[in-house]
Design a protein around this motif. Sequence first.
Motif, mmCIF file in Angstrom:
data_model
loop_
_atom_site.group_PDB
_atom_site.id
_atom_site.type_symbol
_atom_site.label_atom_id
_atom_site.label_comp_id
_atom_site.label_asym_id
_atom_site.label_seq_id
_atom_site.Cartn_x
_atom_site.Cartn_y
_atom_site.Cartn_z
ATOM 1 N N SER A 1 -14.843 10.493 -5.719
ATOM 2 C CA SER A 1 -13.557 10.074 -5.170
ATOM 3 C C SER A 1 -12.691 11.300 -4.956
ATOM 4 N N SER A 2 -12.039 11.354 -3.813
ATOM 5 C CA SER A 2 -11.127 12.458 -3.534
ATOM 6 C C SER A 2 -9.931 12.429 -4.485
ATOM 7 N N ARG A 3 -9.717 11.323 -5.146
ATOM 8 C CA ARG A 3 -8.566 11.175 -6.036
ATOM 9 C C ARG A 3 -8.807 11.705 -7.443
ATOM 10 N N GLU B 1 -8.978 1.731 -0.979
ATOM 11 C CA GLU B 1 -9.793 2.944 -0.975
ATOM 12 C C GLU B 1 -10.363 3.106 -2.379
ATOM 13 N N TYR C 1 -16.612 5.740 -5.221
ATOM 14 C CA TYR C 1 -18.015 5.389 -5.018
ATOM 15 C C TYR C 1 -18.766 5.645 -6.319
ATOM 16 N N HIS D 1 -17.099 -3.920 -6.238
ATOM 17 C CA HIS D 1 -16.291 -3.325 -5.161
ATOM 18 C C HIS D 1 -16.380 -4.139 -3.870
ATOM 19 N N ASP E 1 -8.209 -3.111 2.720
ATOM 20 C CA ASP E 1 -7.928 -1.707 2.990
ATOM 21 C C ASP E 1 -7.926 -0.840 1.729
ATOM 22 N N THR F 1 0.868 -1.180 0.000
ATOM 23 C CA THR F 1 0.000 0.000 0.000
ATOM 24 C C THR F 1 0.900 1.224 0.000
ATOM 25 N N ARG G 1 -12.988 -5.568 -2.123
ATOM 26 C CA ARG G 1 -12.667 -5.357 -0.700
ATOM 27 C C ARG G 1 -12.369 -6.678 0.020
#
Length: 180
Positions: free
Chosen positions: A135-137, A115, A118, A104, A113, A42, A108
Amino acid sequence: MKGIVFTEFIDLVEEKFGVEMVDTIINNSNLASNGVYTAVGTYSFSEMLSLLRNLNKETGIAINDLLLIYGEHFFSVVEKSYPYFLTQYNDPIEMLSSIENHIHVEVRKIYPDAELPYFMVVEKTETTLIMIYKSSRAMSSFGKGLMNKTFEHFNTNATILVENIKENGTEVKFSIATHG
């Protein structure tokens, strides 16, 4: 961010631009990992951003275009390593509409873990699908690349329109229609 995303990105860069480019972007990035990735590790998303920015600087290819190409490349990983994600579905609309509630969930189980972005299905018919990506990405172009290859896998033509809901790309609307 899971290591497989990094190892496959490095493989793509080597395949498309050569091993020298891999060395260049790693050397020009300030990476906590020093550019050494394992598929099960990760790593910080900031490392991926740094690699993308340096590849953009070296090639002149826009980051969203690089992410699209990478998403298309990453589909081959799904085909090889997780073919059951594909064999469970008879058509691409059905498969894409199940990203959040099935695919998804299974990812998972493999990577607890992870991320993941959605995906919310807003509207679905046999030939259309409207989904909201969050997604924050802000990697919706990677998602579009995966979608492109999903339609190709099912021998289906589709138009995928992408509309930013938030200017920074953290919330995006995908409007998909199959045709011909």
